[in-house]
Design a protein around this motif. Structure first.
Motif, PDB file in Angstrom:
ATOM      1  N   LEU A  85       0.804  -1.213   0.000  1.00 19.87           N
ATOM      2  CA  LEU A  85       0.000   0.000   0.000  1.00 19.87           C
ATOM      3  C   LEU A  85       0.836   1.262   0.000  1.00 19.87           C
ATOM      4  CD1 LEU A  85      -2.662  -1.023   2.689  1.00 19.87           C
ATOM      5  CD2 LEU A  85      -2.857  -1.184   0.195  1.00 19.87           C
ATOM      6  N   LYS A  86       2.017   1.192   0.639  1.00 18.85           N
ATOM      7  CA  LYS A  86       2.832   2.395   0.777  1.00 18.85           C
ATOM      8  C   LYS A  86       4.272   2.013   1.091  1.00 18.85           C
ATOM      9  CE  LYS A  86       0.867   5.551   3.190  1.00 18.85           C
ATOM     10  NZ  LYS A  86       0.301   6.310   4.345  1.00 18.85           N
ATOM     11  N   SER A  87       5.213   2.810   0.610  1.00 17.97           N
ATOM     12  CA  SER A  87       6.634   2.643   0.937  1.00 17.97           C
ATOM     13  C   SER A  87       7.180   3.985   1.414  1.00 17.97           C
ATOM     14  CB  SER A  87       7.434   2.164  -0.271  1.00 17.97           C
ATOM     15  OG  SER A  87       7.032   0.869  -0.667  1.00 17.97           O
ATOM     16  N   ILE A  88       7.892   3.971   2.526  1.00 13.08           N
ATOM     17  CA  ILE A  88       8.484   5.188   3.079  1.00 13.08           C
ATOM     18  C   ILE A  88       9.970   4.944   3.311  1.00 13.08           C
ATOM     19  CG2 ILE A  88       8.517   6.801   5.017  1.00 13.08           C
ATOM     20  CD1 ILE A  88       6.015   7.068   3.390  1.00 13.08           C
ATOM     21  N   ARG A  89      10.811   5.791   2.728  1.00 14.20           N
ATOM     22  CA  ARG A  89      12.264   5.672   2.912  1.00 14.20           C
ATOM     23  C   ARG A  89      12.688   6.475   4.132  1.00 14.20           C
ATOM     24  NH1 ARG A  89      17.231   7.808   0.485  1.00 14.20           N
ATOM     25  NH2 ARG A  89      18.679   6.077   0.061  1.00 14.20           N
ATOM     26  N   THR A  90      13.626   5.948   4.896  1.00 13.70           N
ATOM     27  CA  THR A  90      14.117   6.655   6.070  1.00 13.70           C
ATOM     28  C   THR A  90      14.735   7.996   5.690  1.00 13.70           C
ATOM     29  OG1 THR A  90      16.276   5.563   5.964  1.00 13.70           O
ATOM     30  CG2 THR A  90      14.577   4.494   7.289  1.00 13.70           C
ATOM     31  N   ARG A  91      14.745   8.924   6.624  1.00 15.48           N
ATOM     32  CA  ARG A  91      15.290  10.261   6.367  1.00 15.48           C
ATOM     33  C   ARG A  91      16.773  10.209   6.020  1.00 15.48           C
ATOM     34  NH1 ARG A  91      15.600  12.936  10.850  1.00 15.48           N
ATOM     35  NH2 ARG A  91      15.545  15.027   9.993  1.00 15.48           N
ATOM     36  N   SER A  92      17.489   9.290   6.664  1.00 15.41           N
ATOM     37  CA  SER A  92      18.937   9.212   6.467  1.00 15.41           C
ATOM     38  C   SER A  92      19.327   8.361   5.269  1.00 15.41           C
ATOM     39  CB  SER A  92      19.602   8.633   7.715  1.00 15.41           C
ATOM     40  OG  SER A  92      19.230   7.270   7.873  1.00 15.41           O
ATOM     41  N   GLY A  93      18.409   7.511   4.815  1.00 14.14           N
ATOM     42  CA  GLY A  93      18.756   6.570   3.759  1.00 14.14           C
ATOM     43  C   GLY A  93      19.388   5.293   4.279  1.00 14.14           C
ATOM     44  N   PHE A  94      19.479   5.172   5.625  1.00 10.91           N
ATOM     45  CA  PHE A  94      20.026   3.972   6.237  1.00 10.91           C
ATOM     46  C   PHE A  94      18.885   3.052   6.705  1.00 10.91           C
ATOM     47  CE2 PHE A  94      23.722   6.542   6.118  1.00 10.91           C
ATOM     48  CZ  PHE A  94      24.818   5.705   6.246  1.00 10.91           C
ATOM     49  N   ILE A  95      19.239   1.817   7.008  1.00  9.59           N
ATOM     50  CA  ILE A  95      18.254   0.832   7.447  1.00  9.59           C
ATOM     51  C   ILE A  95      17.677   1.228   8.814  1.00  9.59           C
ATOM     52  CG2 ILE A  95      17.934  -1.582   8.126  1.00  9.59           C
ATOM     53  CD1 ILE A  95      20.232  -2.279   6.217  1.00  9.59           C
ATOM     54  N   PRO A  96      16.353   1.213   8.980  1.00  7.90           N
ATOM     55  CA  PRO A  96      15.784   1.446  10.316  1.00  7.90           C
ATOM     56  C   PRO A  96      16.089   0.250  11.205  1.00  7.90           C
ATOM     57  CG  PRO A  96      14.059   0.758   8.811  1.00  7.90           C
ATOM     58  CD  PRO A  96      15.307   0.919   7.983  1.00  7.90           C
ATOM     59  N   TRP A  97      16.431   0.528  12.466  1.00  8.80           N
ATOM     60  CA  TRP A  97      16.715  -0.586  13.369  1.00  8.80           C
ATOM     61  C   TRP A  97      15.427  -1.260  13.821  1.00  8.80           C
ATOM     62  CZ3 TRP A  97      21.163  -2.995  14.363  1.00  8.80           C
ATOM     63  CH2 TRP A  97      21.161  -3.958  15.388  1.00  8.80           C
ATOM     64  N   ASP A  98      14.382  -0.469  14.079  1.00 12.35           N
ATOM     65  CA  ASP A  98      13.111  -1.045  14.528  1.00 12.35           C
ATOM     66  C   ASP A  98      11.991  -0.073  14.198  1.00 12.35           C
ATOM     67  OD1 ASP A  98      11.467  -2.968  15.667  1.00 12.35           O
ATOM     68  OD2 ASP A  98      11.714  -2.224  17.712  1.00 12.35           O
ATOM     69  N   ILE A  99      10.760  -0.598  14.193  1.00 14.07           N
ATOM     70  CA  ILE A  99       9.579   0.217  13.934  1.00 14.07           C
ATOM     71  C   ILE A  99       8.513  -0.073  14.976  1.00 14.07           C
ATOM     72  CG2 ILE A  99       9.960   0.412  11.437  1.00 14.07           C
ATOM     73  CD1 ILE A  99       7.869  -1.833  11.067  1.00 14.07           C
ATOM     74  N   ALA A 100       7.578   0.866  15.122  1.00 11.18           N
ATOM     75  CA  ALA A 100       6.411   0.688  15.986  1.00 11.18           C
ATOM     76  C   ALA A 100       5.314   1.597  15.468  1.00 11.18           C
ATOM     77  CB  ALA A 100       6.747   1.019  17.443  1.00 11.18           C
ATOM     78  N   VAL A 101       4.088   1.330  15.899  1.00 13.12           N
ATOM     79  CA  VAL A 101       2.947   2.175  15.563  1.00 13.12           C
ATOM     80  C   VAL A 101       2.411   2.767  16.856  1.00 13.12           C
ATOM     81  CG1 VAL A 101       0.608   2.254  14.638  1.00 13.12           C
ATOM     82  CG2 VAL A 101       2.351   0.884  13.484  1.00 13.12           C
ATOM     83  N   THR A 102       2.239   4.092  16.889  1.00 11.02           N
ATOM     84  CA  THR A 102       1.770   4.758  18.099  1.00 11.02           C
ATOM     85  C   THR A 102       0.285   4.527  18.305  1.00 11.02           C
ATOM     86  OG1 THR A 102       1.165   6.843  17.025  1.00 11.02           O
ATOM     87  CG2 THR A 102       3.475   6.572  17.702  1.00 11.02           C
ATOM     88  N   LYS A 103      -0.198   4.902  19.473  1.00  9.76           N
ATOM     89  CA  LYS A 103      -1.612   4.766  19.805  1.00  9.76           C
ATOM     90  C   LYS A 103      -2.480   5.539  18.830  1.00  9.76           C
ATOM     91  CE  LYS A 103      -4.748   5.171  23.758  1.00  9.76           C
ATOM     92  NZ  LYS A 103      -4.873   5.622  25.182  1.00  9.76           N
ATOM     93  N   SER A 104      -1.956   6.649  18.288  1.00  7.69           N
ATOM     94  CA  SER A 104      -2.713   7.468  17.340  1.00  7.69           C
ATOM     95  C   SER A 104      -2.529   7.011  15.900  1.00  7.69           C
ATOM     96  CB  SER A 104      -2.317   8.944  17.475  1.00  7.69           C
ATOM     97  OG  SER A 104      -0.920   9.102  17.278  1.00  7.69           O
ATOM     98  N   GLY A 105      -1.753   5.934  15.684  1.00  8.44           N
ATOM     99  CA  GLY A 105      -1.624   5.361  14.350  1.00  8.44           C
ATOM    100  C   GLY A 105      -0.452   5.867  13.535  1.00  8.44           C
ATOM    101  N   ASP A 106       0.479   6.583  14.166  1.00  8.48           N
ATOM    102  CA  ASP A 106       1.653   7.077  13.450  1.00  8.48           C
ATOM    103  C   ASP A 106       2.779   6.045  13.488  1.00  8.48           C
ATOM    104  OD1 ASP A 106       0.474   9.611  12.925  1.00  8.48           O
ATOM    105  OD2 ASP A 106       0.958  10.235  14.969  1.00  8.48           O
ATOM    106  N   LEU A 107       3.525   5.957  12.410  1.00  6.07           N
ATOM    107  CA  LEU A 107       4.688   5.066  12.356  1.00  6.07           C
ATOM    108  C   LEU A 107       5.889   5.759  12.988  1.00  6.07           C
ATOM    109  CD1 LEU A 107       6.114   2.479  11.151  1.00  6.07           C
ATOM    110  CD2 LEU A 107       6.655   3.923   9.167  1.00  6.07           C
ATOM    111  N   VAL A 108       6.613   5.051  13.852  1.00  2.00           N
ATOM    112  CA  VAL A 108       7.879   5.556  14.387  1.00  2.00           C
ATOM    113  C   VAL A 108       8.975   4.540  14.073  1.00  2.00           C
ATOM    114  CG1 VAL A 108       6.877   6.934  16.238  1.00  2.00           C
ATOM    115  CG2 VAL A 108       7.466   4.572  16.679  1.00  2.00           C
ATOM    116  N   TYR A 109      10.199   5.033  13.907  1.00  2.00           N
ATOM    117  CA  TYR A 109      11.323   4.125  13.670  1.00  2.00           C
ATOM    118  C   TYR A 109      12.581   4.707  14.295  1.00  2.00           C
ATOM    119  CZ  TYR A 109      13.223   7.136   9.946  1.00  2.00           C
ATOM    120  OH  TYR A 109      13.764   8.193   9.240  1.00  2.00           O
TER     121      TYR A 109
END
Length: 304
Positions: A85-109
């Motif tokens: 459905l969607k692809s998001i590249r990290t700000r740095s261009g490096f591999i994200p170490w981990d991800i989570a979804v907040t209570k409000s539905g936002d992606l964090v990494y």
């Protein structure tokens, strides 16, 4: 797929568990309906993510799941359709170490390779949420109250701690027990973190071969070090960790190719035989289990 059932069984900166603000009590409400473990878990669907190695999964909803792996792109998939459905590249261009979804539905990494930051996707835009000095952010989890729990290592890799944030504000540090001894091992091997329904904080430590569980105040409750016999008769190798509505703790055992299910007090209940080598885990609101394995996500129904 299940293994056999077992009948076995402040505030001081020096100790690292000081509370800067009062944590919220669990919200009042009715208890969840009691669900029993299925005799035979069912694999509902499998999604091929295309990653060479898939490390983390995070449920956005019962229909959508975020994934991250050996790539700088985080991918959102439809669970039922298996479509990207969607692809998001990290700000740095490096591999994200981990991800989570907040209570409000936002992606964090977390990004420790480049700039030691925790980042958030809001309104389709990536923003820096937390920036660290002298510590490296690794694994992350969003709590029921909306806080973030971040595992981090010191620059010299000799210290590990869990820090609770409200937004970008640090609220709590969990590092030592009440005798001043480290709760977590001093290495940079894989760890994952989750919050249980009773607000315990659960951390899987791969090299230490243990799941470390502390209460909301950061006091050690127990360490789970596996169960014998293991499916492959190999040492306990915990990676991904998650919980369900029954306060079960589920942790992936990479070497034994299974998921351990223990109760909230650390008593072993059963194994789920996954096949292949499981890494990241998450559960949705219906208690379906999602397992990251190599390049695929497997959805498993294990409660009735």
């Amino acid at each position: 797929m299940f293994g056999s059932l077992s009948s076995s069984s402040l505030t001081s900166d020096k100790h690292g568990y000081s509370m800067k603000t009062t944590l919220k009590s669990p919200e009042a409400g009715s208890s969840p309906p009691v669900k029993q473990l299925l005799d035979e878990p069912e694999t509902v669907t499998t999604i091929d993510t295309g990653y060479r190695s898939l490390y983390s999964v995070a449920c956005l909803s019962d229909q959508e799941i975020w994934t991250s792996g050996e790539d700088s792109t985080m991918k959102l998939y439809s669970i039922n359709q298996g479509s990207l459905l969607k692809s998001i590249r990290t700000r740095s261009g490096f591999i994200p170490w981990d991800i989570a979804v907040t209570k409000s539905g936002d992606l964090v990494y977390t990004d420790y390779y480049k700039d030691r930051t925790v980042n958030i996707l809001k309104s389709e835009k990536l923003e820096e949420l937390i920036s660290l000095q002298e510590w490296e952010p690794r694994n992350v989890n969003s709590t029921s109250s909306g806080d973030l729990l971040v595992i981090m290592y010191s620059d010299d890799r000799k210290q590990t701690k869990v820090v609770r944030y409200s937004g970008s504000t640090e609220k709590q540090t969990i590092q030592f027990d009440d005798k001043g001894k480290p709760l977590y091992s001093s290495d940079s091997y894989n760890r994952y973190i989750t919050e249980n329904r009773n607000l315990d904080i659960c951390v899987s430590e791969n090299k230490a071969k243990a799941v470390v569980v502390v209460n909301q105040a950061g006091k050690l409750r127990f360490r789970y070090t596996g169960h014998t016999p293991a499916p492959k008769n190999k040492p306990f190798s915990p990676r991904g960790i998650t919980t369900d509505s029954q306060s079960h703790i589920l942790t992936a055992d990479n070497e034994n190719e299974c998921v351990h299910i223990i109760d909230q007090d650390g008593q072993f209940l059963r194994y789920i035989d996954c096949g292949l080598s499981p890494w990241g885990l998450c559960t949705d609101t219906n208690d379906n289990l999602f397992v990251a394995q190599n390049r695929k996500v497997k959805k498993i129904k294990f409660l009735k």
